[in-house]
Design an enzyme around this catalytic site. Structure first.
Site, mmCIF file in Angstrom:
data_model
loop_
_atom_site.group_PDB
_atom_site.id
_atom_site.type_symbol
_atom_site.label_atom_id
_atom_site.label_comp_id
_atom_site.label_asym_id
_atom_site.label_seq_id
_atom_site.Cartn_x
_atom_site.Cartn_y
_atom_site.Cartn_z
ATOM 1 N N HIS A 149 60.988 15.858 -38.624
ATOM 2 C CA HIS A 149 60.877 14.401 -38.426
ATOM 3 C C HIS A 149 60.707 14.057 -36.950
ATOM 4 O O HIS A 149 59.960 13.153 -36.584
ATOM 5 C CB HIS A 149 62.090 13.701 -39.044
ATOM 6 C CG HIS A 149 62.115 13.779 -40.538
ATOM 7 N ND1 HIS A 149 63.270 13.927 -41.268
ATOM 8 C CD2 HIS A 149 61.110 13.765 -41.448
ATOM 9 C CE1 HIS A 149 62.978 13.990 -42.561
ATOM 10 N NE2 HIS A 149 61.666 13.889 -42.694
ATOM 11 N N ASP A 166 49.606 3.705 -53.581
ATOM 12 C CA ASP A 166 48.866 4.931 -53.276
ATOM 13 C C ASP A 166 48.277 4.835 -51.860
ATOM 14 O O ASP A 166 47.557 3.881 -51.550
ATOM 15 C CB ASP A 166 47.740 5.092 -54.310
ATOM 16 C CG ASP A 166 47.068 6.446 -54.211
ATOM 17 O OD1 ASP A 166 46.506 6.916 -55.213
ATOM 18 O OD2 ASP A 166 47.115 7.059 -53.112
ATOM 19 N N ASP A 217 53.037 11.862 -44.202
ATOM 20 C CA ASP A 217 54.171 12.720 -44.561
ATOM 21 C C ASP A 217 54.182 12.886 -46.075
ATOM 22 O O ASP A 217 55.023 12.341 -46.798
ATOM 23 C CB ASP A 217 55.474 12.073 -44.079
ATOM 24 C CG ASP A 217 56.687 12.907 -44.427
ATOM 25 O OD1 ASP A 217 57.792 12.330 -44.576
ATOM 26 O OD2 ASP A 217 56.530 14.135 -44.582
ATOM 27 N N THR A 227 53.635 15.114 -49.858
ATOM 28 C CA THR A 227 53.923 16.367 -50.519
ATOM 29 C C THR A 227 52.711 17.285 -50.358
ATOM 30 O O THR A 227 51.716 16.896 -49.762
ATOM 31 C CB THR A 227 54.191 16.107 -52.020
ATOM 32 O OG1 THR A 227 53.334 15.051 -52.474
ATOM 33 C CG2 THR A 227 55.638 15.692 -52.260
ATOM 34 N N ASP A 228 52.813 18.493 -50.884
ATOM 35 C CA ASP A 228 51.690 19.432 -50.752
ATOM 36 C C ASP A 228 50.508 18.980 -51.597
ATOM 37 O O ASP A 228 50.657 18.138 -52.489
ATOM 38 C CB ASP A 228 52.180 20.831 -51.161
ATOM 39 C CG ASP A 228 53.086 21.430 -50.081
ATOM 40 O OD1 ASP A 228 54.307 21.445 -50.284
ATOM 41 O OD2 ASP A 228 52.558 21.788 -49.008
HETATM 42 N N1 SAM Z 1 58.429 16.261 -45.439
HETATM 43 C C1 SAM Z 1 57.952 16.617 -46.762
HETATM 44 C C2 SAM Z 1 56.936 17.727 -46.673
HETATM 45 O O1 SAM Z 1 56.551 18.082 -45.565
HETATM 46 O O2 SAM Z 1 56.560 18.249 -47.731
HETATM 47 C C3 SAM Z 1 57.400 15.397 -47.459
HETATM 48 C C4 SAM Z 1 58.472 14.421 -47.735
HETATM 49 S S1 SAM Z 1 58.083 12.939 -48.543
HETATM 50 C C5 SAM Z 1 59.358 12.953 -49.727
HETATM 51 C C6 SAM Z 1 56.597 13.221 -49.451
HETATM 52 C C7 SAM Z 1 56.213 11.957 -50.201
HETATM 53 O O3 SAM Z 1 54.800 11.834 -50.376
HETATM 54 C C8 SAM Z 1 56.802 11.868 -51.624
HETATM 55 O O4 SAM Z 1 57.807 10.894 -51.650
HETATM 56 C C9 SAM Z 1 55.608 11.489 -52.499
HETATM 57 O O5 SAM Z 1 55.935 10.559 -53.507
HETATM 58 C C10 SAM Z 1 54.649 10.927 -51.477
HETATM 59 N N2 SAM Z 1 53.235 10.886 -51.888
HETATM 60 C C11 SAM Z 1 52.524 11.861 -52.521
HETATM 61 N N3 SAM Z 1 51.253 11.444 -52.759
HETATM 62 C C12 SAM Z 1 51.152 10.170 -52.250
HETATM 63 C C13 SAM Z 1 50.100 9.207 -52.170
HETATM 64 N N4 SAM Z 1 48.879 9.473 -52.682
HETATM 65 N N5 SAM Z 1 50.360 8.020 -51.575
HETATM 66 C C14 SAM Z 1 51.589 7.743 -51.055
HETATM 67 N N6 SAM Z 1 52.646 8.606 -51.105
HETATM 68 C C15 SAM Z 1 52.416 9.823 -51.693
#
Ligand code: SAM
Length: 283
Positions: A63, A139, A157, A159-160
């Site tokens: 972070h 989104d 930030d 997810t994968d």
């Molecule tokens: N630090 C973490 C990592 O490096 O993997 C990521 C943490 S954060 C919890 C990841 C967030 O991305 C999730 O809450 C997920 O719901 C969000 N996310 C995934 N796809 C997304 C999208 N298309 N638009 C907005 N948020 C999204």
């Protein structure tokens, strides 16, 4: 009493496991399986679809580096956009900068925000209550395609690259991010652990390089992101932002007066060093 362990599910042939003291909450959301556990080694941990997202003990590495580095490199960042980041860790760090006037978070899954606020206060702090925060549950792809706002720094930030996050690693999204950047704007994205996710690394570079005058990566070790250094993709409209000299960075860091545990001006400068095995991946 039997010990409870959970094994992370990110890689088919390699992984880590965590001894669980308590499972605090689980929820099947429209987007993913969410869980927050009390772990013996890392404190509270958020997992999404079985993949570690952040832990109380090591969240600061990631972070701090995803926020302070681009904001201090920019020098005058007032408007920040965070795509994803529902645990609030990035938001909390970005808001430590008094110069930041507005931080907009676009998180697709409202449950991540709701349950992180309830169970991970040591990570999100008061960020979700800050008057400078604008929270949008939606989104990120649609948002950057439609917004008329312009941002000095965009932090992805996510997810994968699976499910809803997959398009966040594609050229169309990066092109829209470029559209949403103000002059001198900087885009930084979560880009995985290149030793184990080389295609993600080379793919991102292939998409960013034609779009931005300065594209590359910087690196941060994150203990619970297994497999070596984590890559953060860097894309800037002003190549000078990556070349800010040490004395200027140190002065900006002093002025910001933010206490950190990993970020420093020296780490900032060193983080861009590209090891030969990764240079080969991007030619
Ligand atoms: N630090 C973490 C990592 O490096 O993997 C990521 C943490 S954060 C919890 C990841 C967030 O991305 C999730 O809450 C997920 O719901 C969000 N996310 C995934 N796809 C997304 C999208 N298309 N638009 C907005 N948020 C999204």
């Amino acid at each position: 009493m039997d010990e409870k362990w959970i094994a992370e599910t990110l890689y088919p042939d390699y992984g880590q496991r965590f001894r669980i003291l308590r499972t605090l909450v689980t929820r099947t959301t429209p987007f993913q399986e969410l869980a927050i556990h009390e772990t013996a080694a890392f404190g509270r941990m958020l997992t999404l679809d079985g993949v570690c997202q952040t832990t109380e003990r090591d969240e600061f590495f990631y972070h701090e580096m995803m926020t302070h580095l681009p904001i201090l490199a920019h020098g005058e960042a007032r408007k920040v956009l965070i795509v994803g980041g529902g645990d609030g860790g990035i938001l909390e760090e970005a808001l430590k900068h008094r110069t930041v006037e507005k931080a907009t978070m676009v998180e697709i899954d409202g449950a991540v925000i709701e349950l992180s606020r309830e169970w991970l206060p040591s990570i999100c702090g008061r960020a979700f209550h800050d008057p400078r925060t604008e929270l949008i549950v939606g989104d990120g792809i649609a948002f950057v395609a439609e917004t008329a706002e312009r941002y000095d720094v965009i932090l992805v930030d996510s997810t994968d690259p699976m499910g809803a996050a997959e398009p966040l690693f594609g050229p169309a999204f990066y092109a829209q991010c470029r559209r949403c950047l103000a002059p001198r704007g900087i885009l930084v994205t979560q880009n995985g652990v290149p030793f184990l996710q080389p295609d993600e690394f080379s793919g991102t570079y292939r998409h960013l390089e034609p779009l931005f005058p300065d594209a590359g990566f910087y690196f941060v070790p994150v203990p619970t992101y297994v497999g070596g250094m984590m890559a953060l993709a860097w894309a800037s409209l002003d190549p000078a932002s990556r070349q800010v000299d040490g004395a200027t960075l140190a002065a900006r860091f002093r002025e910001a007066a933010i206490a950190t545990n990993y970020y420093s001006p020296e780490i900032h400068a060193a983080a861009f060093a590209l090891p030969p095995y990764l240079a080969k991946l991007i030619g």
